[in-house]
Design a protein around this motif. Structure first.
Motif, mmCIF file in Angstrom:
data_model
loop_
_atom_site.group_PDB
_atom_site.id
_atom_site.type_symbol
_atom_site.label_atom_id
_atom_site.label_comp_id
_atom_site.label_asym_id
_atom_site.label_seq_id
_atom_site.Cartn_x
_atom_site.Cartn_y
_atom_site.Cartn_z
ATOM 1 N N THR A 2 -4.153 0.080 1.428
ATOM 2 C CA THR A 2 -4.079 -0.887 0.338
ATOM 3 C C THR A 2 -4.840 -0.366 -0.882
ATOM 4 O O THR A 2 -5.582 0.618 -0.800
ATOM 5 C CB THR A 2 -4.671 -2.233 0.771
ATOM 6 O OG1 THR A 2 -6.080 -2.072 0.989
ATOM 7 C CG2 THR A 2 -4.019 -2.718 2.063
ATOM 8 N N LYS A 3 -4.680 -1.066 -1.993
ATOM 9 C CA LYS A 3 -5.374 -0.650 -3.211
ATOM 10 C C LYS A 3 -6.886 -0.757 -3.059
ATOM 11 O O LYS A 3 -7.633 -0.124 -3.805
ATOM 12 C CB LYS A 3 -4.896 -1.483 -4.406
ATOM 13 C CG LYS A 3 -5.154 -2.984 -4.274
ATOM 14 C CD LYS A 3 -4.574 -3.742 -5.461
ATOM 15 C CE LYS A 3 -4.820 -5.247 -5.320
ATOM 16 N NZ LYS A 3 -4.243 -6.001 -6.451
ATOM 17 N N GLY B 196 0.814 -1.199 0.000
ATOM 18 C CA GLY B 196 0.000 0.000 0.000
ATOM 19 C C GLY B 196 0.851 1.253 0.000
ATOM 20 O O GLY B 196 2.088 1.204 -0.031
ATOM 21 N N GLU B 197 0.175 2.391 0.048
ATOM 22 C CA GLU B 197 0.832 3.693 0.040
ATOM 23 C C GLU B 197 0.629 4.355 1.403
ATOM 24 O O GLU B 197 -0.395 4.138 2.064
ATOM 25 C CB GLU B 197 0.214 4.589 -1.043
ATOM 26 C CG GLU B 197 0.425 4.098 -2.466
ATOM 27 C CD GLU B 197 1.869 4.237 -2.922
ATOM 28 O OE1 GLU B 197 2.570 5.116 -2.389
ATOM 29 O OE2 GLU B 197 2.295 3.454 -3.786
ATOM 30 N N TYR C 277 -1.683 8.297 -0.477
ATOM 31 C CA TYR C 277 -2.855 7.631 -1.044
ATOM 32 C C TYR C 277 -4.005 8.617 -1.219
ATOM 33 O O TYR C 277 -4.650 8.658 -2.269
ATOM 34 C CB TYR C 277 -3.278 6.477 -0.136
ATOM 35 C CG TYR C 277 -4.523 5.754 -0.610
ATOM 36 C CD1 TYR C 277 -4.444 4.708 -1.522
ATOM 37 C CD2 TYR C 277 -5.786 6.129 -0.157
ATOM 38 C CE1 TYR C 277 -5.585 4.050 -1.963
ATOM 39 C CE2 TYR C 277 -6.935 5.482 -0.599
ATOM 40 C CZ TYR C 277 -6.821 4.440 -1.500
ATOM 41 O OH TYR C 277 -7.957 3.805 -1.943
#
Length: 859
Positions: A214-215, A165-166, A171
Motif C-alpha cells: 500500500t501507499k 497498492g503496487e 513498489y
C-alpha cells in the motif's frame, strides 16, 4: 470436455503454440499425462489456429469472453454490492471493484467471482476452499475476507477488502528502496506466510503480483486460489486435471513442477525466488521458461547464480535490450552503485537466498520463520544459519550425475590408498582431542550447575522455594545484574556454559518480574543455542520454553503458542533419551495448556494437562509435585465452563496430595484456586485464608512485584467484593493493578485487575472512574482472547453493569446480552457466573422498563 477444463485447455493451448512444431508432440505427451481426450482437444485447437480458425474473434473465444464480460457490467448487483468495473482476472476468478448497494457503508471492496465455465464441482470446491482459508486467517499483512455468497446465476463469490497498492517488486523499485529496506519489508511478508503455515495453509503461488504494498508501505498477501490445506484427507498435490498442476513456473518449487507432495518448504522456495528478484532485479533462472522442458531444466536442475554475481553482470538475454535492466540501472533503483550492490549481497545474503532456493526441500530452511530469523540476524550483524554447500554434499551429487565417469576413475583412485595411513593417524589424534573436549565439557557443566545454584530459583518446582528474605530483594537483583555483566567476559571461551547461563539469568529475571531484561537475555541465549545445537536441540528447546512463558506473561499469546509449538515436539522426541530431565516435559505441557486456555481453546488445554499428568509416575521424588499440579489447572478449566462441583473435586484432591509432600511453594496456585472455588460456593470464611496463604507464598518465592502476586491479590479483592467489604476489596485491587501495570501491562493479569477494581468502584458510586477501567479491561481482553470466551464475556458483563448503573440502558443492553449468550453456550447450567450474567440482564430490563427477549435458560 467438461466446463471445469476450459481454463486448463486455454493455458495448455497457448503453451503448445509457444513450442516449436517439432517439440509440440513431446510437450503434449508430458503435459496431458495420458489424458487422450485432453490431448485431442489441444491438437484440434492448434490445427484450427494454423488454418486461421481460432482467433480472438472465433466463436469459442468470443463466447467465453462475452460471458466473462457480463460479470463485470457496471451496476450489476452481487449480494449487497454494486459492480463498478473489473480490476483483475486470475486462473479461477474475476476480481471486480464494487460498493455497498444499500449505502450502509461507503468503502469500496473487491469481489472475486468464479469465472464462467469453471463452475464444475472440483473447481467450485477449490474456490470455496479459498474463501474458507481467507475466513480463517486474521493477520495485518493478509487480505481480510468481509463477506461471501452465491450470485443470482449460481456462481460463488467472496468479498475482500480492497487493497490499493503496487506489486512488491515495482513498489521497491519506485521507492528506490535500499537492500536493508527491502529485507525489512520482505520480513513482513515472511510473517504473513508463517502465520498462514501455523494455520496449516500453504499459499503455493507467492509472486510479486500476489504481494501488494500500500501507499503506507504495508505489504498485503492475497490470492489464496491455489493454496493447500495441510491435514488429513488432503491430496498430495494440486492436480485438478491429469498431468496438469496449477502453478506459476517462475516461482514454483521443484517439487511443484515434478508433481510431488507439497509442504511449507514449497513456500520457502517461492520466497527465495521473490527475494532474489527484489535484491538483484533478475530471475534466478537464466533464459526464458517457454516450454515444459525449459521449466523442468531451470527449476529442477539449474543451480541459480549467486545474487552478488547476477546483479553485477549484464545479461542481454534476460534484459531484452532494455536500458533499465542493466546492472547500473538495477543498482540505482537500490540507491547504490553496481559495485556496492555486489559487495552488499556478497556473503550472508548470497548464502541466505541460495539456502532458500535449494532443490532438495529437506535442505532448505526448516520454516519461513527460520528464513526471516536469518535475515534478522544478518541485519544485526549476527552469524546466520545458512552455510555454503559442503564439498562432501557436492561430491555426492556429482557422483549421482556422473556415475559412469566416477566408476572409470575408481581404478586410479586405488593408487592413492597410501594416503589412508596418514589419514588414520590424524583420525586417532582427532579422537584423542574429542575425548579431552568431553572431559572439559563435563567440567564446564559442573561449573554451570554451581553457578545456577548461586543465582537461585531455576523455574522448576523442587523441594522448597528459594530463600528470599523480606527486605533483601535489592541484594538478589544486584547479584543477578553482576552475574549478567560477567557472563559475557568470564565465559567467553566456554560458549556452551555461556549459553546456559544466559538462559538461566533470563529465566531468573522473569521470576523476579523484570521482564524487559529477561527478554534480552533469553534472546541472547536462543541465538547462541541455535548456533551450538541447532533448532532441534534440547538446549534450544529449553530457551524456547522460557521465551514462551515470557510471551504469556506479557499477554502475547500468539507468540507464546508459536514458541511452544516448536519446543514441545523436541521435548516429546527426547522424552525417552538417557539423561533427559523428564520433569521438563510435563512442565512445558502444563504451561502450553495455559496459553491454549487464554486463547479459549479449552479442549486443547485439557488434552495438554491430561498428557502432563501421564508423566507423574516417571518423575523423580523431588519433582513429584509436578505430577499433581496439573489437576488444579484442570480445575481452573472446569471453572471456565462454570462447573464448580467438578473443579472442587480436582482442586481439593490436589491440595491434599501437595500438602502431604511438604513442599510449600508447590501449594501456591492450588491454594488460590481452592480459595476461589470456596468464594464461588459463598464459603467466604474458608476462601480468604486460602487465597491469602497462596499469595503470600508467591511473594516469598517470586517477589512482591511479580504478576502472580497481582493475580492472587485480584482474587482476594473479588472475595471481599462478594462479601460487601468494599474498602478491603479496593485496597487489594489497587495493589494488584499497580503490580500488573508496572510489569505486565496488556496481559490477562492487567485486564483482571482492571475488571476487579472497576466493579468495586462502580458498586461504590464511582461509575465514571470505573467505566474507564472496565473499557481498558475489555480492550485488553479483546486484543488477547477470542470474542467467544469466558474472559471476554466477563469483561463485557462488567462494562455493561457499569453502563446500567449510569442508566445508559441502550448501550448496556447489547453488552449484557452478548455476555450472557456467550456464557450460556460455554458454561454448564449450574454455573454461578452464568447466573450472575442472567441476573444482570433481568435487572437491566426491570430498571429500563423494557420487556426482555426472554433469554434461554435451558439447553
Amino acid at each position: 470436455m467438461p466446463p471445469d477444463s476450459w481454463q486448463m485447455i486455454e493455458e495448455l493451448f497457448h503453451a503448445a503454440l509457444a513450442c516449436a512444431p517439432e517439440q509440440r508432440p513431446a510437450f503434449l505427451e508430458r503435459a496431458c499425462g495420458g489424458n487422450d481426450r485432453l490431448r485431442e482437444e489441444i491438437e484440434s485447437l492448434c490445427a484450427s489456429d494454423q488454418l486461421g480458425g481460432l482467433t480472438e474473434g472465433s466463436g469459442l473465444q468470443a463466447g467465453i469472453r462475452l460471458l466473462e464480460r457480463s460479470q463485470a457490467d457496471p451496476g450489476r448487483k452481487i449480494g449487497q454490492y454494486l459492480v463498478v468495473r473489473e480490476i483483475g482476472r486470475g486462473g479461477m476468478g474475476t476480481v471486480l471493484l464494487a460498493s455497498r448497494a444499500d449505502e450502509a457503508f461507503h468503502r469500496q471492496v473487491a469481489i472475486k467471482v468464479l469465472r464462467r465455465g469453471l463452475d464444475a464441482d472440483d473447481i467450485v470446491e477449490r474456490f470455496r476452499r479459498e474463501r474458507q482459508i481467507l475466513a480463517a486467517l486474521d493477520h495485518p499483512n493478509i487480505t481480510r475476507l468481509l463477506d461471501g455468497g452465491t450470485t443470482a446465476d449460481g456462481l460463488p463469490y467472496f468479498v475482500m477488502e480492497l487493497i490499493e497498492g503496487e506489486p512488491v517488486d515495482q513498489y521497491c523499485d519506485q521507492q528506490k528502496m535500499t537492500i536493508t529496506e527491502r529485507l525489512i519489508l520482505f520480513q513482513r511478508v515472511c510473517d504473513a506466510v508463517q502465520y498462514a503455515h501455523q494455520n496449516l495453509v500453504v499459499h503455493r503461488d507467492l509472486k510479486p503480483s500476489n504481494v501488494l504494498v500500500t501507499k503506507e508501505g504495508v505489504p498485503r498477501l492475497l490470492d489464496f486460489g491455489i493454496a493447500k490445506l495441510l491435514g488429513p484427507g488432503e491430496p498430495l498435490d494440486g492436480r485438478t486435471l491429469a498431468g496438469v498442476r496449477p502453478l506459476t513456473p517462475e516461482y514454483a518449487s521443484p517439487e511443484q513442477v515434478r508433481g510431488e507432495a507439497i509442504t511449507t518448504a514449497s513456500d520457502v522456495y517461492a520466497l527465495g525466488v521473490l527475494l532474489y528478484v527484489l535484491l538483484t532485479g533478475r530471475s534466478p533462472y537464466r533464459g526464458q521458461l517457454i516450454d515444459e522442458a525449459d521449466i523442468d531444466r531451470a527449476v529442477c536442475d539449474e543451480e541459480p547464480e549467486r545474487p552478488s554475481l547476477a546483479a553485477a553482470r549484464l545479461q542481454p538475454a534476460d534484459a531484452g535490450g532494455q536500458a533499465d535492466a542493466t546492472p547500473t540501472a538495477i543498482a540505482m533503483r537500490r540507491g547504490c552503485t553496481q559495485d556496492r550492490l555486489s559487495r552488499t549481497l556478497r556473503g550472508d545474503i548470497d548464502n541466505i537466498v541460495l539456502m532458500a532456493l535449494r532443490k532438495d526441500p529437506r535442505r532448505r530452511y526448516a520454516s519461513v520463520e527460520q528464513l526471516s530469523e536469518d535475515i534478522r540476524r544478518h541485519l544485526v550483524a549476527l552469524p546466520v544459519i545458512a552455510r555454503p554447500d559442503s564439498r562432501r554434499y557436492r561430491a555426492a551429487k556429482f557422483i549421482q550425475r556422473h556415475s559412469t565417469s566416477v566408476a572409470i576413475s575408481a581404478a586410479f583412485i586405488l593408487t592413492l590408498t597410501g594416503g589412508v595411513i596418514a589419514t588414520s593417524w590424524q583420525a586417532r589424534a582427532a579422537r584423542r582431542e574429542r575425548d579431552v573436549a568431553r572431559v572439559e565439557q563435563a567440567k564446564a557443566a559442573r561449573i554451570n550447575a554451581f553457578l545456577q545454584e548461586m543465582i537461585g530459583y531455576s523455574g522448576q518446582i523442587t523441594s522448597g522455594a528459594p530463600k528470599r528474605p523480606k527486605g533483601h530483594d535489592a541484594t538478589v537483583v544486584d547479584m543477578l545484574d553482576d552475574a549478567a555483566g560477567r557472563v559475557e567476559t568470564e565465559l567467553a571461551d566456554q560458549p556452551a556454559v555461556r549459553a546456559e547461563m544466559l538462559g538461566t539469568i533470563g529465566s531468573t529475571y522473569m521470576v523476579l518480574g523484570r521482564l524487559a531484561p529477561a527478554r534480552d537475555y533469553l534472546l541472547k541465549a536462543y541465538d547462541l543455542n541455535l548456533r551450538l545445537h541447532g533448532g532441534s536441540g534440547v538446549e534450544t528447546a529449553a530457551v524456547m520454553y522460557g521465551l514462551a512463558n515470557l510471551a504469556y506473561l506479557t499477554g502475547d499469546y500468539g507468540a507464546a503458542e508459536s514458541w511452544f509449538t516448536k519446543a514441545l515436539p523436541i521435548y516429546r522426541q527426547h522424552a525417552n533419551d538417557e539423561g533427559f530431565e523428564i520433569q521438563k516435559l510435563p512442565a512445558a505441557l502444563s504451561d502450553a495448556a495455559f496459553v491454549m486456555r487464554a486463547r479459549a481453546r479449552l479442549d486443547d488445554a485439557e488434552a495438554l494437562w491430561r498428557e502432563a499428568l501421564r508423566y507423574g509416575p516417571r518423575l523423580p521424588a523431588k519433582y513429584r509435585a509436578m505430577g499433581i499440579v496439573p489437576k488444579t489447572f484442570l480445575a481452573q478449566l472446569y471453572l471456565d465452563r462454570g462447573d464448580v462441583e467438578a473443579a472442587d473435586g480436582l482442586a481439593s484432591g490436589a491440595l491434599d496430595e501437595l500438602r502431604a509432600l511438604g513442599n510449600p511453594f508447590a501449594l501456591t496456585q492450588v491454594l488460590i484456586d481452592v480459595g476461589n472455588i470456596r468464594r464461588l460456593q459463598r464459603r467466604f470464611a474458608e476462601a480468604e485464608p486460602l487465597i491469602q496463604e497462596g499469595t503470600r507464598l508467591y511473594a516469598q518465592a517470586q517477589g512482591d512485584d511479580h504478576p502472580n502476586v497481582s493475580f492472587g491479590l485480584a482474587r482476594l479483592a473479588t472475595t471481599y467484593y462478594d462479601e460487601g467489604r468494599y474498602d478491603l476489596a479496593e485496597r487489594e485491587a489497587r495493589k494488584a493493578l499497580k503490580i500488573a501495570k508496572n510489569v505486565a501491562e496488556g496481559s490477562h493479569y492487567y485486564a483482571g485487575a482492571c475488571l476487579t477494581l472497576g466493579l468495586i468502584l462502580d458498586r461504590t458510586g464511582r461509575s465514571q472512574e470505573a467505566e474507564s477501567l472496565l473499557r481498558e479491561a475489555v480492550a485488553v481482553v479483546s486484543a488477547r482472547a477470542p470474542r467467544h470466551s469466558t474472559a471476554t464475556a466477563m469483561a463485557l458483563g462488567g462494562l455493561g453493569e457499569c453502563l446500567m448503573t449510569q442508566k445508559r440502558y441502550p448501550e448496556a443492553e447489547p453488552l449484557l446480552k452478548e455476555s450472557y449468550n456467550t456464557l450460556h453456550e460455554i458454561h454448564v447450567p449450574s454455573s454461578p457466573v452464568l447466573a450472575d450474567a442472567l441476573h444482570r440482564l433481568v435487572s437491566l430490563h426491570h430498571a429500563w422498563d423494557q420487556p426482555p427477549d426472554a433469554p434461554s435458560t435451558s439447553r
